[in-house]
Design an enzyme around this catalytic site. Structure first.
Site, PDB file in Angstrom:
ATOM      1  N   CYS A  70      22.091   3.779  16.704  1.00  0.00           N
ATOM      2  CA  CYS A  70      23.009   4.892  16.414  1.00  0.00           C
ATOM      3  C   CYS A  70      24.451   4.482  16.701  1.00  0.00           C
ATOM      4  O   CYS A  70      25.379   4.967  16.069  1.00  0.00           O
ATOM      5  CB  CYS A  70      22.651   6.119  17.237  1.00  0.00           C
ATOM      6  SG  CYS A  70      21.118   6.900  16.714  1.00  0.00           S
ATOM      7  N   ASP A  73      10.381  -7.590  -2.112  1.00  0.00           N
ATOM      8  CA  ASP A  73       9.163  -8.168  -1.537  1.00  0.00           C
ATOM      9  C   ASP A  73       9.111  -9.630  -1.957  1.00  0.00           C
ATOM     10  O   ASP A  73       9.402  -9.939  -3.102  1.00  0.00           O
ATOM     11  CB  ASP A  73       7.907  -7.425  -2.040  1.00  0.00           C
ATOM     12  CG  ASP A  73       6.721  -7.577  -1.089  1.00  0.00           C
ATOM     13  OD1 ASP A  73       6.443  -8.720  -0.677  1.00  0.00           O
ATOM     14  OD2 ASP A  73       6.088  -6.559  -0.759  1.00  0.00           O
ATOM     15  N   CYS A  80      17.097   8.590  15.290  1.00  0.00           N
ATOM     16  CA  CYS A  80      16.589   7.480  14.481  1.00  0.00           C
ATOM     17  C   CYS A  80      15.306   6.915  15.067  1.00  0.00           C
ATOM     18  O   CYS A  80      14.787   7.420  16.063  1.00  0.00           O
ATOM     19  CB  CYS A  80      17.665   6.402  14.337  1.00  0.00           C
ATOM     20  SG  CYS A  80      17.853   5.358  15.794  1.00  0.00           S
ATOM     21  N   ASP A  93       4.917  -3.743   6.592  1.00  0.00           N
ATOM     22  CA  ASP A  93       4.022  -3.628   7.739  1.00  0.00           C
ATOM     23  C   ASP A  93       4.593  -4.407   8.918  1.00  0.00           C
ATOM     24  O   ASP A  93       3.874  -4.808   9.802  1.00  0.00           O
ATOM     25  CB  ASP A  93       2.614  -4.106   7.388  1.00  0.00           C
ATOM     26  CG  ASP A  93       2.609  -5.567   6.957  1.00  0.00           C
ATOM     27  OD1 ASP A  93       3.688  -6.178   6.920  1.00  0.00           O
ATOM     28  OD2 ASP A  93       1.527  -6.081   6.666  1.00  0.00           O
ATOM     29  N   LYS A 151       4.697  -9.956  -6.744  1.00  0.00           N
ATOM     30  CA  LYS A 151       4.483  -8.515  -6.627  1.00  0.00           C
ATOM     31  C   LYS A 151       5.576  -7.672  -7.278  1.00  0.00           C
ATOM     32  O   LYS A 151       5.284  -6.727  -8.004  1.00  0.00           O
ATOM     33  CB  LYS A 151       4.367  -8.123  -5.154  1.00  0.00           C
ATOM     34  CG  LYS A 151       3.015  -8.388  -4.562  1.00  0.00           C
ATOM     35  CD  LYS A 151       2.933  -7.797  -3.169  1.00  0.00           C
ATOM     36  CE  LYS A 151       1.512  -7.969  -2.639  1.00  0.00           C
ATOM     37  NZ  LYS A 151       1.403  -7.476  -1.259  1.00  0.00           N
ATOM     38  N   CYS A 194      -2.518  -4.113   9.005  1.00  0.00           N
ATOM     39  CA  CYS A 194      -3.673  -3.790   8.173  1.00  0.00           C
ATOM     40  C   CYS A 194      -4.647  -4.967   8.134  1.00  0.00           C
ATOM     41  O   CYS A 194      -5.856  -4.802   8.108  1.00  0.00           O
ATOM     42  CB  CYS A 194      -3.242  -3.468   6.750  1.00  0.00           C
ATOM     43  SG  CYS A 194      -2.265  -1.978   6.631  1.00  0.00           S
ATOM     44  N   ARG A 204      -6.097  -1.282  -1.799  1.00  0.00           N
ATOM     45  CA  ARG A 204      -5.089  -0.266  -1.451  1.00  0.00           C
ATOM     46  C   ARG A 204      -3.821  -0.372  -2.287  1.00  0.00           C
ATOM     47  O   ARG A 204      -3.105   0.606  -2.439  1.00  0.00           O
ATOM     48  CB  ARG A 204      -4.749  -0.322   0.038  1.00  0.00           C
ATOM     49  CG  ARG A 204      -4.056  -1.591   0.490  1.00  0.00           C
ATOM     50  CD  ARG A 204      -3.904  -1.630   2.006  1.00  0.00           C
ATOM     51  NE  ARG A 204      -3.124  -2.790   2.420  1.00  0.00           N
ATOM     52  CZ  ARG A 204      -3.573  -4.038   2.431  1.00  0.00           C
ATOM     53  NH1 ARG A 204      -4.794  -4.300   2.036  1.00  0.00           N
ATOM     54  NH2 ARG A 204      -2.800  -5.027   2.827  1.00  0.00           N
ATOM     55  N   GLY A 241       0.802  -1.223   0.000  1.00  0.00           N
ATOM     56  CA  GLY A 241       0.000   0.000   0.000  1.00  0.00           C
ATOM     57  C   GLY A 241       0.831   1.267   0.000  1.00  0.00           C
ATOM     58  O   GLY A 241       0.520   2.229  -0.715  1.00  0.00           O
ATOM     59  N   LEU A 301      -5.981  -5.536  -3.198  1.00  0.00           N
ATOM     60  CA  LEU A 301      -6.258  -4.643  -4.327  1.00  0.00           C
ATOM     61  C   LEU A 301      -6.914  -3.324  -3.947  1.00  0.00           C
ATOM     62  O   LEU A 301      -6.760  -2.339  -4.658  1.00  0.00           O
ATOM     63  CB  LEU A 301      -7.110  -5.379  -5.380  1.00  0.00           C
ATOM     64  CG  LEU A 301      -6.395  -6.588  -6.019  1.00  0.00           C
ATOM     65  CD1 LEU A 301      -7.366  -7.366  -6.894  1.00  0.00           C
ATOM     66  CD2 LEU A 301      -5.195  -6.147  -6.844  1.00  0.00           C
TER      67      LEU A 301
END
Lengths: 493, 79
Positions: A391, A206, A314, A274, A230, A331, A217, A185, A215
């Site tokens: 860091c 991915d 960060c 995500d 994808k 999601c 989003r 998304g 689909l």
């Protein structure tokens, strides 16, 4: 027949060959393959409105075979094919004869169809084999390989007019290499605008395939893409939009093993995943390798975005503990409006363009929140934390010893243990194995020397309980990952 | 003292409101977070909730004053 015998190709189950003889071959057997696709390109009797009598193919043998083998290897990797064979004719061919045969095998049919189509398209572009057509009118001509669509110089005209862009800015974009991790998304917002703006090289990472539930989003994909890889679909989307840019596809999961090697090759990393675990891993790698890093997360109608610069605060300065993925919804679990990640993806692209072109200021000292219901946005100042592991370059992946995968694993790892069900009393199915019950709404539980495994429906509540126990110094509390409703959940007999 | 609290993401869902004005006698940011977790079963340990006071992220020990606006953020993962 000639085939490549270099070290890279020997032993691999692909073969590219050239032959002056008529092609006939049966598909090789691959027991693990469920989809076989075979394509034959034949000599047809017309081309460009002219009648064709016959053809002649001429190949630069050595180069054609080594290029062809590389192509086959690439197809294997891109589409996870199990077998590839390509045979190309050379010499004189009559109408109706087979010019090229491509056979691929894959676990599933979609990958097989896709891989086969990709192979014939790329073969025509990349492998040095030329075609001479002999026409009915006595004429003949060499047919060029398919050219890449030329791009009009007016493509960037409107942005070149901006004083903040200009020729120099456009050149900076052309030289830039941006890595998008997660092509869902958020990337549906960022990728189109980064590609259209002319970012010279975009890497896409991915390991997922398109699912129908994506689909609403993930508008890089179409309904017919279900089940397709994808990064391949996303690369095609971007190449159609702007054929001049390079897209590198990496169809794997990002892990601590490959992350440095990947991040190193790029100038800016954009997080579109995500997974909190991946976000923190990326944050640490970008800090270590001094690459700017833009991350965003969304929740229903709202989201947050920030950019980490090499010397600035960060993500881990903000959240010192790497939160486990199970502690917040994704999601899939919480629901999200399709345009929420799209908007935040566009804001991520804006961060990259701001950084490369120098207009405005990137969100390197702030976190920006935006709520689509109210239109309210808020910018919160962030500071560096003194003892931040990311860091200081000694970030360690959380080992996650809080979860056990199965009750058998718990037994093996912990020996005797208490099993405590934290579901409410009306939640089904109830457990048959010996256990205690302590619903979260009226939770009472006394820690003991014997380790405890908490269990619930999906492994979310049990995770919360176990992590709160750990926070209070109780070190022998665990959570069963996935819970009772996980399809692989089994009670020991 | 009176403090305005704003909740984001999963904290908003669990609290049931986006913001509220509360009357409290807590002294520090950490005490406020702990008391809200207890009161409203927010379901996250205090170490995973970040608080910003009057537009800047704050540390656990920072003192609160009457009229402060506190924003509470959980880690958010969706993408």
């Amino acid at each position: 027949m000639k085939s490549c015998s270099c070290r890279r190709c020997r032993g691999a189950r692909t073969v590219f060959s050239l032959t002056p003889e008529p092609i006939s071959a049966t598909a090789r057997e691959v027991p693990s393959a469920g989809g076989f696709v075979s394509f034959e390109g034949k000599v047809r009797d017309h081309a460009g409105g002219r009648q064709v009598l016959r053809l002649e193919y001429e190949a630069f043998d050595e180069l054609a075979v080594s290029e062809g083998e590389l192509l086959c290897q690439e197809a294997m990797q891109r589409f996870r094919l199990l077998d590839v064979r390509v045979i190309h004719r050379t010499g004189r061919l009559e109408i109706g004869e087979t010019a090229v045969l491509i056979q691929v095998a894959a676990a599933h049919r979609k990958a097989a169809f896709e891989g086969c189509e990709w192979l014939i398209d790329e073969l025509k572009k990349r492998v040095p084999i030329w075609k001479k057509e002999f026409y009915a009118d006595g004429d003949s001509g060499w047919v060029a390989v398919e050219p890449v669509a030329p791009i009009d110089e007016r493509f960037y005209e409107r942005q070149l007019r901006l004083p903040e862009v200009g020729e120099a800015g456009q050149q900076r974009l052309r030289e830039a290499r941006v890595l998008l991790v997660g092509v869902g998304g958020l990337a549906s917002g960022s990728l189109p605008y980064l590609a259209a703006a002319g970012i010279g090289t975009i890497g896409l990472v991915d390991d997922d395939v398109v699912d129908v539930s994506n689909l609403h989003r993930q508008i890089l994909y179409r309904a017919q893409d279900e089940g397709k890889i994808k990064v391949e679909r996303a690369a095609e989307f971007a190449k159609r939009l702007n054929p001049t840019i390079n897209i590198t596809t990496i169809p794997y999961k990002l892990s601590k093993i490959n992350i440095n090697e990947l991040v190193e090759q790029f100038d800016w990393v954009v997080d579109g995943t995500d997974s909190l675990e991946v976000k923190f891993l990326l944050n640490a790698a970008c800090k270590r390798l001094r690459k700017p890093f833009t991350t965003a997360s969304v929740h229903r109608f709202e989201g947050q975005i920030l950019t980490v610069m090499p010397d600035g605060p960060c993500l881990q300065c903000l959240f010192p503990e790497t939160p486990p993925d199970a502690c917040v919804g994704t999601c899939a679990e919480e629901g999200v409006l399709g345009l929420t990640p799209g908007l935040f993806g566009i804001l991520q692209a804006n961060e990259v363009l701001k950084g490369l072109l120098g207009y405005g200021e990137v969100l390197s000292q702030e976190l920006m929140l935006f709520d689509l219901r109210t239109g309210e946005s808020q910018r919160l100042a962030r500071q560096k934390r003194e003892y931040c592991p990311a860091c200081q370059g000694d970030y360690k992946m959380p080992s996650n010893d809080l979860e056990v995968a199965t009750l058998e694993e718990a037994q093996a790892k912990l020996g005797e243990f208490r099993l405590v069900d934290v579901r409410e009393s009306d939640e089904l199915p109830r457990l048959k194995v010996k256990h205690e019950v302590s619903p979260l709404s009226r939770f009472t539980w006394e820690p003991s020397e014997t380790p405890t495994v908490f269990i619930c429906a999906h492994g979310v509540r049990s995770y919360q309980v176990a992590s709160q126990c750990r926070a209070q110094g109780i070190s022998n509390a665990y959570s069963l990952a996935g819970g009772v409703l996980n399809p692989s959940f089994k009670e020991p007999v | 003292m009176k403090i305005k609290v704003r909740y984001f993401a999963v904290l908003r869902d669990r609290r049931g409101v986006g913001e509220e004005l509360i009357e409290t006698d807590v002294r520090t940011v950490r005490e406020l977070v702990e008391s809200l977790i207890r009161q409203h079963s927010l379901g996250l340990p205090p170490s995973l909730i970040r608080a910003a006071v009057n537009g800047s992220f704050a540390n656990d020990g920072d003192k609160l004053s009457d009229g402060d606006e506190v924003v509470l953020l959980p880690p958010v993962s969706g993408g």
